[in-house]
Design a protein around this motif. Structure first.
Motif, mmCIF file in Angstrom:
data_model
loop_
_atom_site.group_PDB
_atom_site.id
_atom_site.type_symbol
_atom_site.label_atom_id
_atom_site.label_comp_id
_atom_site.label_asym_id
_atom_site.label_seq_id
_atom_site.Cartn_x
_atom_site.Cartn_y
_atom_site.Cartn_z
ATOM 1 N N GLY A 17 -13.449 10.799 8.229
ATOM 2 C CA GLY A 17 -12.170 11.312 7.739
ATOM 3 C C GLY A 17 -11.727 11.098 6.179
ATOM 4 N N GLU A 18 -10.932 10.522 5.633
ATOM 5 C CA GLU A 18 -10.509 10.241 4.390
ATOM 6 C C GLU A 18 -11.315 8.344 3.976
ATOM 7 O OE1 GLU A 18 -9.056 13.769 1.477
ATOM 8 O OE2 GLU A 18 -8.364 11.265 1.176
ATOM 9 N N THR A 19 -11.342 7.565 5.089
ATOM 10 C CA THR A 19 -11.351 6.785 4.932
ATOM 11 C C THR A 19 -12.371 6.320 4.760
ATOM 12 O OG1 THR A 19 -9.283 6.766 6.654
ATOM 13 C CG2 THR A 19 -10.025 4.515 6.617
ATOM 14 N N ILE A 20 -12.597 4.951 3.995
ATOM 15 C CA ILE A 20 -14.439 4.248 3.770
ATOM 16 C C ILE A 20 -13.881 3.269 4.453
ATOM 17 C CG2 ILE A 20 -15.758 3.426 2.091
ATOM 18 C CD1 ILE A 20 -13.471 4.719 -0.247
ATOM 19 N N ILE A 21 -15.335 3.435 5.641
ATOM 20 C CA ILE A 21 -15.512 2.766 5.854
ATOM 21 C C ILE A 21 -16.716 1.157 5.541
ATOM 22 C CG2 ILE A 21 -16.651 1.524 8.411
ATOM 23 C CD1 ILE A 21 -15.608 4.531 9.231
ATOM 24 N N ARG A 22 -17.354 1.869 3.984
ATOM 25 C CA ARG A 22 -18.351 1.152 4.240
ATOM 26 C C ARG A 22 -18.441 1.679 2.677
ATOM 27 N NH1 ARG A 22 -23.788 -0.958 5.607
ATOM 28 N NH2 ARG A 22 -23.489 -2.017 3.129
ATOM 29 N N GLU A 46 2.920 4.636 -7.200
ATOM 30 C CA GLU A 46 2.241 5.727 -6.223
ATOM 31 C C GLU A 46 1.262 5.886 -6.501
ATOM 32 O OE1 GLU A 46 4.514 7.030 -3.653
ATOM 33 O OE2 GLU A 46 2.644 6.829 -2.408
ATOM 34 N N ARG A 47 -0.063 5.645 -7.083
ATOM 35 C CA ARG A 47 -1.122 5.633 -7.089
ATOM 36 C C ARG A 47 -2.317 4.829 -7.620
ATOM 37 N NH1 ARG A 47 -4.895 10.787 -8.178
ATOM 38 N NH2 ARG A 47 -6.232 8.975 -6.714
ATOM 39 N N ASN A 48 -0.748 3.290 -7.676
ATOM 40 C CA ASN A 48 -1.677 2.244 -8.066
ATOM 41 C C ASN A 48 -1.034 1.316 -7.431
ATOM 42 O OD1 ASN A 48 -3.507 2.478 -9.983
ATOM 43 N ND2 ASN A 48 -1.547 3.513 -11.618
ATOM 44 N N ASP A 58 -14.804 -4.821 -1.518
ATOM 45 C CA ASP A 58 -13.331 -5.532 -0.676
ATOM 46 C C ASP A 58 -12.120 -4.665 -1.435
ATOM 47 O OD1 ASP A 58 -13.217 -9.112 0.679
ATOM 48 O OD2 ASP A 58 -15.413 -8.078 -0.841
ATOM 49 N N LEU A 59 -12.490 -4.258 -2.677
ATOM 50 C CA LEU A 59 -11.152 -3.189 -2.630
ATOM 51 C C LEU A 59 -11.078 -1.965 -2.210
ATOM 52 C CD1 LEU A 59 -11.556 -3.291 -6.727
ATOM 53 C CD2 LEU A 59 -9.686 -4.867 -5.167
ATOM 54 N N VAL A 60 -11.900 -1.865 -1.938
ATOM 55 C CA VAL A 60 -12.001 0.149 -1.319
ATOM 56 C C VAL A 60 -11.967 0.516 0.621
ATOM 57 C CG1 VAL A 60 -14.045 1.563 -1.685
ATOM 58 C CG2 VAL A 60 -12.739 0.849 -3.690
ATOM 59 N N ALA A 99 -8.576 8.791 -2.124
ATOM 60 C CA ALA A 99 -8.791 8.785 -3.894
ATOM 61 C C ALA A 99 -8.054 7.750 -4.457
ATOM 62 C CB ALA A 99 -7.249 9.399 -3.391
ATOM 63 N N ASP A 100 -8.111 6.084 -3.378
ATOM 64 C CA ASP A 100 -7.821 5.046 -3.521
ATOM 65 C C ASP A 100 -9.359 4.247 -4.653
ATOM 66 O OD1 ASP A 100 -5.618 4.574 -1.103
ATOM 67 O OD2 ASP A 100 -5.709 5.168 -3.467
ATOM 68 N N ILE A 101 -10.745 5.398 -4.565
ATOM 69 C CA ILE A 101 -11.268 4.499 -5.556
ATOM 70 C C ILE A 101 -10.958 4.667 -6.557
ATOM 71 C CG2 ILE A 101 -13.875 4.646 -5.408
ATOM 72 C CD1 ILE A 101 -14.110 5.874 -2.957
ATOM 73 N N ILE A 102 -10.478 5.786 -7.302
ATOM 74 C CA ILE A 102 -10.423 5.744 -8.927
ATOM 75 C C ILE A 102 -8.931 4.551 -9.096
ATOM 76 C CG2 ILE A 102 -9.839 7.160 -10.456
ATOM 77 C CD1 ILE A 102 -12.087 8.136 -8.572
ATOM 78 N N PRO A 103 -8.512 3.948 -8.922
ATOM 79 C CA PRO A 103 -7.763 3.454 -9.470
ATOM 80 C C PRO A 103 -7.862 2.092 -9.166
ATOM 81 C CG PRO A 103 -5.874 4.773 -7.789
ATOM 82 C CD PRO A 103 -7.610 5.412 -7.893
#
Lengths: 172, 437, 166
Positions: free
Chosen positions: B59-64, B226-228, B411-413, B419-423
């Protein structure tokens, strides 16, 4: 010549030669002139910032040296929506296929500016890792030297390209 | 004629070649069907340069997430082995091109340590001054591009506007806006020009107010928060395991700053604080950068005050080591100091020979190896330099902070949304020139 | 502790310590790299718990032909130590230190990529800065610099490594 380079689909002419052509009466119809004018009016660059020249390209698009005077502040991420690719920075061997792919994905008419010496001729990095001039991969219309070129130099390169676009035959 | 890549037998390049091997199901060898594998980059507006991320999504969740780098590999380290020591500065400065003075500083300090020489005090003060201003421009680029990628386009225009003021000062001091090659082994190339103090004064008066503007724009902005806030959290232990340094480490609460821990260039005599936060998320890193800009301006203020009381040479006097460039605009409009030209052409044969040898061959550095770390805007920038006694480096290794910090991206992502990859990436602030060198 | 004290403390276990230019270097045998790093991390007073950098140098006419260089750092006590491991030309393998220092992951990949040294036990030893199908290891001294000869109007410049600079 040890390296093959593209000759350029859009053959370059210097500003003096363009003036000569116009004086001699190159067969540009009014429609051609209108199309040339429309094409140069707001070219949209594709975001192809690679290295240091990309920072100068961003500075050219920012407030002080404003690219939106010529309608070009809109850097399109998708190559399908862009008509100008400013190759800004050194192109490594690993990046070269991606560069060619982006160029192929752009729709005609498209132009390429090689910004900086690394894109024009490999720059100071004459070694295994850097493509010695991006014109070995894509046909280049304008070369802007400098390491990195000042924003004014890039703007002069863009204006030269616009002059070229305005005076060339639109459909070959 | 040297061998070029065309002579070697190579397979056709497959961009999706080996790197996706570990995304396959080990039993069948096919890609898993419930998840989607998507490629982000290397040409992407928001990856801060040519970074490629291979993402496996549910979906929109990053697994790897697997970062693939190398799209800007320039062979800088190999190139320095074929040029003289001073020419090495021009190569090394283009590694981390947003903060070029730091590359130069670390390299020159390494060469000076190998030579066993001390630079004049005025040169050290100028080095601190330009490096701290470079830290400000680098953080401005980080916050400006971070804002642009999240939609705060005005932040981009404001950040680059301030950056132009500082670049103007750099241009009057060094001659170039970027990639200056100003700091050279033995000191700095030229002293500050006459208009530099006035420009510096104006700059130091304007900038704190402008940083207040950014804080007003972004600090309590609900969209920015909200985004950060809460995004891309990296704990202090994980930072230390991964070797992450710089603002990401300090935003997790660890007060490690090489300017305080292992001072160089006289940093122990300047009065400034190390900025830390505790949350360890993208918002904390943004706040750390804003506050570090203020501290850098404080240091620049102190350095500026000291310059007035410290006249003197800016390059080491020993003609066998220092770069003899006493430039000033002569009567012919070209930058050759008439007094210096007189000296080498008319008065002293020895000076002419020294000048000739310095320019063509350069200094010869004794045998040995050193490692010099400096606190670059992105973390610990280290330069490992090996000499075998000649007038060329034997090996220059740039320990770039972005190269190590980028290891933290999985680890971060992972576990977050696309959408959280960008920040996440813009808060790490990698510069791909340093990552790939 | 001061640099001399650090060198003395390390020398109790690994005698090959040299201090020059305010830096301490210890040379360790290839087989005991992991033990050495664990000892250096756990020994009270030494506590070198962070790995700053990992790289290699190539000396083609010497034995050992490769030196793998580890820059260690103590975050608690602000001291540094360089650890060097010699790798012979005939057997270019080194134990990987990723179990102790996860940060070494990309450093070892880069060293493998540019020098060809194989790190045993590394989770994912593939090329990182060069394309996956690149044939050689460029930072070795016997690999050419590459690049193309430069043509000017009527003149020709050979590549840098053949230009005969002093």
């Amino acid at each position: 010549m040890p390296v093959e380079r593209y000759e350029g689909v859009h053959l370059g002419t210097t500003p003096e030669e363009i003036e000569d052509d116009v004086e001699r009466g190159v067969l540009l119809t009014t429609l051609d002139r209108a199309i040339g004018w429309a094409r140069k009016q707001s070219m949209w660059p594709a975001t192809f910032g690679l290295a240091c020249c990309a920072i100068e390209m961003m500075a050219t698009g920012a407030g002080q040296y404003d690219l939106s005077r010529w309608g070009m502040e809109v850097f399109r991420a998708s190559p399908r929506q862009a008509d100008l690719m400013i190759v800004s920075g050194r192109v490594s061997q690993k990046m070269a296929p991606a560069l060619r792919r982006i160029y192929d994905q752009m729709a005609d008419p498209k132009w390429v500016i090689a910004m900086g010496v690394c894109a024009s001729a490999g720059g100071m990095f004459t070694n295994y890792a850097v493509v010695q001039g991006v014109d070995t991969i894509v046909p280049v219309d304008v070369y802007v030297p400098g390491c990195p070129p000042r924003p004014e130099m890039l703007m002069y390169g863009i204006l030269t390209l616009q002059k070229k676009v305005r005076t060339e035959e639109p459909f070959k | 004629m040297s061998r070029s890549r065309q002579d070697l037998p190579v397979a056709p390049f497959d961009p999706a070649g080996d790197v996706t091997e570990d995304f396959r199901d080990p039993a069948t060898g096919d890609f898993r069907q419930e998840t989607m594998i998507i490629n982000m980059g290397p040409q992407h507006p928001s990856t801060h340069g040519v970074l490629r991320l291979l993402l496996e999504l549910d979906g929109e969740t990053i697994i790897r997430c697997k970062p693939v780098i190398g799209y800007l590999h320039t062979g800088i380290e190999k190139n320095t082995e074929y040029r003289s020591w001073v020419q090495g500065v021009t190569f090394v400065t283009r590694a981390d091109y947003v903060a070029p003075f730091f590359n130069e500083l670390a390299y020159c300090m390494a060469v000076e340590r190998l030579l066993g020489v001390e630079v004049p005090e005025r040169a050290r003060i100028i080095r601190v001054l330009v490096c701290e201003l470079n830290r400000v421009t680098s953080h401005l680029v980080a916050i400006a591009t971070g804002g642009l990628e999240l939609g705060a386009v005005s932040m981009m225009l404001y950040g680059l506007r301030e950056r132009e003021i500082i670049m103007d000062l750099f241009e009057s001091i060094t001659g170039l806006r970027m990639n200056h090659a100003y700091i050279r082994p033995g000191g700095v190339v030229m002293d500050l020009p006459e208009e530099a103090p006035r420009k510096l004064r104006d700059l130091l008066d304007i900038l704190p107010g402008r940083i207040d503007e950014y804080e007003t724009l972004l600090n309590d902005n609900p969209i920015w928060r909200e985004r950060n806030a809460g995004v891309a959290v990296l704990s202090a232990e994980r930072c230390m395991e991964l070797g992450v340094t710089g603002p990401p480490l300090r935003s997790a609460g660890v007060a490690l700053d090489l300017r305080k821990d292992e001072p160089y260039c006289g940093y122990e005599t300047y009065d400034f604080d190390v900025i830390t936060r505790t949350e360890g998320d993208a918002y904390a890193r943004y706040r750390v950068r804003i506050d570090e800009m203020r501290e850098s301006l404080k240091i620049a203020e102190q350095a500026f005050a000291r310059l007035a009381d410290m006249p003197g040479p800016v390059m080491i006097e020993d003609p066998k080591v220092g770069w003899q460039s006493k430039l000033s605009v002569g009567p012919d409009g070209i930058g050759n100091d008439p007094a210096y030209l007189d000296h080498i052409m008319e008065e002293s044969m020895e000076a002419l020979i020294h000048h000739f040898k310095m320019v063509t061959q350069g200094v010869s550095v004794p045998n040995g190896e050193v490692y010099v770390p400096v606190e670059a805007p992105r973390g610990e920038l280290g330069m490992y330099v090996v000499s075998d006694g000649r007038n060329r480096p034997y090996r220059v290794k740039i320990r770039d902070p972005s190269f190590v910090n980028l290891q933290a991206v999985p680890d971060l992502v992972e576990g977050g949304l696309i959408a959280d990859i960008i920040p996440a990436i813009s808060s790490i602030d990698p510069v791909m020139g340093g990552v790939d060198r | 502790m001061s640099l001399a004290e650090l060198a003395a403390a390390v020398a109790t276990r690994f005698p090959d310590v040299v201090v020059t230019r305010e830096e301490a270097t210890v040379v360790v045998d290839r087989a005991e790299v992991l033990d050495a790093l664990a000892w250096l991390r756990d020994e009270p007073g030494v506590q070198l718990d962070a790995l700053s950098s990992l790289t290699a140098t190539h000396w083609p006419d010497r034995d050992p032909a490769f030196w793998v260089v580890y820059e260690l750092r103590s975050t608690a006590l602000t001291q540094r130590l360089r650890l060097k491991v010699g790798v012979p030309d005939a057997d270019q393998h080194v134990p990987s230190v990723t179990p102790l220092f996860p940060t070494a992951n990309w450093h070892e990949r880069e060293t493998f990529d540019l020098f060809g040294l194989v790190f045993d036990g590394h989770p994912d030893l593939t090329r990182i800065v060069l394309p996956a199908d690149w044939p050689d290891h460029p930072l070795r001294k016997d690999a050419p610099l590459g690049g193309v000869p430069t043509w000017f109007h009527g003149a020709f410049m050979p590549p840098i490594d053949e230009r005969g600079m002093a």
